[in-house]
Design a protein around this motif. Structure first.
Motif, PDB file in Angstrom:
ATOM      1  N   VAL A  54       0.832  -1.200   0.000  1.00 44.28           N
ATOM      2  CA  VAL A  54       0.000   0.000   0.000  1.00 44.28           C
ATOM      3  C   VAL A  54       0.868   1.251   0.000  1.00 44.28           C
ATOM      4  CG1 VAL A  54      -1.525   1.366   1.460  1.00 44.28           C
ATOM      5  CG2 VAL A  54      -2.045  -1.024   1.005  1.00 44.28           C
ATOM      6  N   ALA A  64       2.599   1.549  -3.342  1.00 40.46           N
ATOM      7  CA  ALA A  64       1.660   1.909  -4.401  1.00 40.46           C
ATOM      8  C   ALA A  64       1.262   3.366  -4.294  1.00 40.46           C
ATOM      9  CB  ALA A  64       0.425   1.015  -4.326  1.00 40.46           C
ATOM     10  N   VAL A  73       1.980   6.423  -7.208  1.00 38.90           N
ATOM     11  CA  VAL A  73       0.898   7.062  -7.964  1.00 38.90           C
ATOM     12  C   VAL A  73       1.461   8.133  -8.887  1.00 38.90           C
ATOM     13  CG1 VAL A  73      -1.022   8.681  -7.778  1.00 38.90           C
ATOM     14  CG2 VAL A  73      -0.998   6.643  -6.380  1.00 38.90           C
ATOM     15  N   ILE A 105      -4.416  12.800  -3.851  1.00 42.89           N
ATOM     16  CA  ILE A 105      -4.788  11.424  -4.215  1.00 42.89           C
ATOM     17  C   ILE A 105      -3.977  10.423  -3.405  1.00 42.89           C
ATOM     18  CG2 ILE A 105      -4.797   9.719  -6.075  1.00 42.89           C
ATOM     19  CD1 ILE A 105      -5.179  12.056  -8.022  1.00 42.89           C
ATOM     20  N   VAL A 119      -5.901   7.827  -1.027  1.00 44.64           N
ATOM     21  CA  VAL A 119      -5.821   6.403  -1.394  1.00 44.64           C
ATOM     22  C   VAL A 119      -5.162   5.609  -0.266  1.00 44.64           C
ATOM     23  CG1 VAL A 119      -4.608   4.786  -2.906  1.00 44.64           C
ATOM     24  CG2 VAL A 119      -5.907   6.669  -3.882  1.00 44.64           C
ATOM     25  N   PHE A 124      -7.654   5.175   2.560  1.00 43.98           N
ATOM     26  CA  PHE A 124      -8.672   4.176   2.204  1.00 43.98           C
ATOM     27  C   PHE A 124      -8.103   2.764   2.291  1.00 43.98           C
ATOM     28  CE2 PHE A 124     -11.686   7.244   0.237  1.00 43.98           C
ATOM     29  CZ  PHE A 124     -12.826   6.729   0.821  1.00 43.98           C
ATOM     30  N   ALA A 125      -6.902   2.595   1.749  1.00 41.09           N
ATOM     31  CA  ALA A 125      -6.296   1.259   1.781  1.00 41.09           C
ATOM     32  C   ALA A 125      -6.078   0.814   3.224  1.00 41.09           C
ATOM     33  CB  ALA A 125      -4.983   1.264   1.013  1.00 41.09           C
TER      34      ALA A 125
END
Lengths: 338, 614
Positions: A45, A48, A52, A304, A308, A311-312
């Protein structure tokens, strides 16, 4: 959008021989495997969300600021974001920032990302939690009831109605369901407001829009599991004891349903976390999902990245909670994988 | 191809035709109305002229929906193709990889699957931007992990088949196996899955466009139209509902196609509804049914009926056959058990011995239609609904031991919990007293450290211990009758003896009567006072257990006995074969019923739940 991408297949059980964890108790081995997975997921996570901005083809800063932005501004922003540094250095800085709660600054609004998220997170968390509660509180009685109904002569004629209703709720994606709810309850009946958040009048529809789909899917799982449980010999044993019906159902049947339901339904519940993105957009709720969508539209990459990531993390937290519940209530931890 | 004519098949074909013609002819037919602004007509409500009303530029929304069909379906097809091709590629690669890389790949895919798919889509959308192509790539890629899992699982199950192993043995390489054996065999389920995932993809695309992350103006697909319509939902609800209904319709068509394909592949789930249709049995299930005519029982004469502890006469048990009718599995059996007596019921699988015993205990399956002239335990009439105190008496005075203790003990509850609840519910004991009693019963059946073992779960017991615990559980009340349904069949031979010993001791200690069900006539004749031989749902003979070899009269019983080898058996000769085939012994109508039994569908609970117990 659609609640589940096709059927969720349970993972195949791993070959018994090759795992060192086999020598441990099932609980310990389950805990070790799941902790390993959690740590690996966390790494993925973080990497990633860091990537982005680097995966965007071309110059992300130019894309974010638009073709008319002055060169100087683009250069300055790039320097602010640290994109001039070598990638390894950037990653180290990123992780160091994360550990201090620093998620960077928005390209578009110059706001501190962590502050924006902190302001909006409670709304999203409340929406998701209410969604969980409604989904589970609805799915258990509906699923168990449907299974019991199917065993009586009169109930079987009602069965197609129940399963048809559940099927529709499963098939209709949440954004369409929400539009339908607005059309019926706001436009037609005028009962609830079509947008906003906070009071009862505005909160009912978002929670329903978020939870009805997962609830129907869970209810179906519960129904299938309940039928399996009702057919099992240990339920005949329980019937042989002539215990009161509620003890037979709640003590003997329920624990056996919860295990299987949670194993499959855990994925569904973590999917519900992401479903808030859609619901917040439809109902104009000022939460993280709304922030994410506008950030994607304006190519506000630091924002973002931050959203993100959060959320992850929420998803991982849900998975962890589900695992903890499983490990507490299932003595066998027959949940070998999945 | 016969199955295509099912309702789902017809609907799938019709729906596909509608979608295809809209996609092909849409832009040509409705293109004008969809793109020409007509300011006079702007924001007109839905009506005869404009089916879904008009938008803020006066364009007809219905026309726009029809025109949008082409783009929506093309994007769906593109994203589905990416997902399926990617899934097949990665899944099959995983299937042929050596062990460790394969595990790593599957592990990564599993990890991705743990994340909500929407999050993956959003992540990919960020990279390629909020455009139609970006959304197509994002949705396609985000679908790969799930399809990979599916392909890998399918391939793994096929490659475990004997014919694939055989191919490997004769030296076919991994790619030969892949293309000649695995791919053809998983093609069909894959096709079904592709259609199903097309449905999900379509909805996802509509969702992304709806969120303003997919198709951007001036282009439009269904999701974009929904997005535009919701702005004016108060003035013209049809502007949003129209596109919404269209999206649901298209999604439904893909689902129906998947279902029709699955039906063809013989994977349908029709049997469940078929079982549902059989619900309208002529009489209600279970004890509600009472035989009107107390016809004389055929076959055996009940012994000592006057003093019997439990008895049934003219017991008939039928099950729904899945086509609206009933199949009778037990044909007028009469059976009685005297206090303290040990009765054995012997018969082969399907002879109805378990069904009879369960009816005697009033524990028949909900789907069973049970009728009898009399069915009672002590003075409790089991043919009428139980009175208040009668349930309590049955719970304490009638104990049950099943074949497989692993499935008959509740896996989620501790042994202690399961052994105390009868005492606590029916005997009014508190927790401590009930645990003491449970521990005493466990000690009685030979379980060491019973106090500690109460905290264990069934899976922590060995097979023999579990069955002992089960017997202990049957003893926690004050049993007067214990029904033991093949209590030793699931155990290995040395444990069998111990368990029978425990059962025997229990009988000695409590004076309870026992009904022992078995297919093993040697075991039964050694253990019981009286033996009842059943075949094809009827009692063929009742014998004194001690004189069974001498008195056996029925050819079936003689056959069962002849099969028992003893010290004098000639080991060079084959064991005798019992009976001729079913049809030669049973009356013709029963033979037909025997055949019909196999037709009871999988959804039916009656015969499947205890497949080997009858």
């Amino acid at each position: 959008m659609a609640t589940a991408p096709g059927p969720v297949r349970p993972a195949e059980p791993a070959p018994a021989s090759a795992r060192f964890t086999d020598r441990l108790s099932p609980r310990a081995s389950f805990a070790i495997r799941r902790t390993g997975r959690l740590v690996a997921s966390l790494l993925i996570v973080v990497v990633a969300s860091f990537l982005v901005i680097h995966l965007v083809p071309g110059d992300p800063v130019r894309a974010a600021l638009g073709p008319t932005a002055p060169v100087g501004l683009v250069e300055n922003t790039r320097a602010d974001l640290g994109l001039d540094e070598p990638v390894t250095r950037q990653f180290a800085d990123y992780v160091a920032g994360l550990l201090q709660g620093d998620l960077g600054t928005s390209i578009q609004t110059r706001q501190d990302v962590a502050e924006v998220i902190a302001a909006r997170f409670p709304t999203t968390l409340t929406l998701a939690s209410l969604g969980f509660l409604v989904a589970i509180a609805g799915a258990l009685p509906i699923g168990m009831g449907a299974a019991l109904l199917a065993r009586t002569a009169r109930g079987r004629s009602a069965n197609p109605v129940v399963s048809g209703g559940l099927g529709v709720l499963i098939a209709v994606p949440d954004f369409l369901l929400s539009v339908g709810l607005i059309a019926v309850f706001s436009v037609w009946l005028g009962l609830f407001s079509p947008a906003g958040w906070g009071d009862l009048r505005s909160s009912v529809l978002p929670v329903l829009g978020l939870s009805l789909g997962p609830m129907a899917y869970l209810a179906r799982i519960v129904q299938v599991e309940m039928i399996k449980v009702l057919d099992s010999t240990y339920m005949t044993t329980a019937r042989a004891k002539r215990l009161p019906q509620r003890i037979v159902l709640f003590r003997h049947a329920l624990p056996n349903i919860v295990t299987a339901t949670l194993t499959v339904g855990g994925l569904l519940l973590s999917g519900l976390t992401a479903g808030t993105v859609v619901i917040e957009t439809v109902f104009a709720i000022p939460g993280m999902g709304n922030t994410l969508i506008s950030a994607v539209q304006t190519k506000d990459y630091p924002m973002i990245q931050g959203v993100v990531l959060v959320f992850a993390l929420m998803v991982l937290a849900v998975n962890l909670i589900v695992d903890l519940i499983l490990i507490t209530i299932d003595p066998r931890t027959s949940i070998s994988e999945g | 191809m016969r199955k295509l004519v099912s309702p789902a098949g017809i609907a799938a074909v019709l729906g596909t035709a509608v979608l295809l013609s809209a996609a092909l002819a849409g832009p040509g037919t409705w293109g004008g109305a969809a793109t020409e602004p007509a300011i006079v007509d702007r924001l007109a409500p839905a009506g005869a002229e404009h089916l879904f009303g008009t938008d803020d530029l006066g364009r007809d929304i219905f026309a726009r929906v029809m025109v949008a069909a082409r783009l929506s379906l093309l994007l769906t097809a593109g994203a589905t193709a990416i997902g399926v091709l990617g899934g097949v590629l990665v899944g099959l690669t995983a299937a042929v990889l050596p062990k460790y890389p394969r595990r790593a790949l599957v592990w990564v895919m599993d990890m991705l699957l743990a994340f909500p798919w929407l999050l993956l889509v959003l992540f990919c959308t960020v990279i390629w931007g909020a455009t139609a192509t970006g959304a197509m790539l994002a949705i396609g890629l985000a679908g790969i992990p799930n399809l990979t899992r599916l392909v890998y699982n399918l391939a793994a199950s096929v490659s475990g088949q004997d014919y694939v192993r055989a191919a490997r043995v004769v030296g076919v390489g991994p790619f030969g196996v892949l293309f000649r054996h695995i791919l053809p065999n998983i093609a069909n389920p894959l096709l079904v899955q592709a259609a199903a995932s097309a449905s999900v993809t379509l909805l996802a695309f509509a969702g992304l466009s709806f969120l303003d992350l997919g198709v951007q103006a001036p282009e439009y697909d269904w999701g974009r139209l929904l997005n535009e319509g919701i702005g004016s939902i108060y003035t013209n609800p049809m502007g949003a509902i129209g596109p919404g209904i269209t999206i649901v319709f298209a999604g439904l068509v893909f689902t129906l196609v998947a279902e029709a394909l699955a039906d063809q592949a013989g994977q349908g789930v029709r049997s469940v509804t078929a079982a549902g249709r059989a619900s309208m049995a002529p009489t209600g299930p279970g004890r509600a049914a009472r035989a009107e005519d107390a016809a004389a029982p055929d076959g055996a004469v009940p012994q000592g009926a006057g003093t019997a502890l439990a008895e049934v006469t003219d017991l008939r048990i039928a099950f729904p056959d899945g086509e609206g009718g009933l199949v009778e599995r037990v044909h007028g059996v009469s059976l009685s058990v005297r206090p303290g007596e040990i009765v054995g019921i012997v018969g082969e699988s399907g002879s109805g011995k378990s069904l009879t015993a369960m009816a005697l205990a009033d524990l028949s399956d909900a789907s069973a239609v049970v009728r009898s002239a009399t069915r009672r335990f002590d003075d409790i009439d089991l043919n009428t609904p139980l009175a208040r105190g009668e349930g309590k008496r049955l719970g304490t005075e009638l104990g049950i031991v099943f074949q497989d203790p692993l499935t008959s003990l509740n896996p989620a509850l501790t042994i202690g919990r399961q052994l105390t609840e009868v005492s606590r519910t029916h005997l009014g004991m508190n927790r401590g007293e009930a645990r003491e009693r449970a521990a005493a019963r466990l000690r009685a059946v030979g379980i060491p450290d019973p106090g500690d073992r109460l905290r264990d779960y069934p899976h922590q017991f060995s097979g023999g211990m579990r069955q002992r615990a089960m017997i202990g559980m049957a003893l926690t009340g004050n049993p007067r009758l214990i029904i033991a349904d093949e209590p030793t069949t699931a155990l290995d031979v040395t444990v069998q003896k111990q368990v029978l010993g425990v059962l025997h001791q229990a009988q000695q200690a409590t004076g309870a009567a026992i009904v022992l069900i078995s297919h093993d006539i040697a075991l039964v004749s050694g253990f019981c006072d009286r033996v009842v031989v059943m075949k094809d749902g009827a009692v063929v003979e009742e014998l004194d257990a001690r004189r069974i070899r001498e008195e056996a009269g029925h050819p079936h019983t003689k056959g069962l006995i002849a099969c028992l080898p003893d010290m004098r058996s000639d080991r060079d000769r084959p064991l005798p074969v019992i009976d001729a085939p079913l049809s030669a012994v049973a009356p013709p109508d029963e033979a037909v019923q025997g055949g019909a039994v196999a037709k009871v569908p999988a959804g039916d609970t009656g015969t499947r739940s205890r497949p080997s117990a009858t």
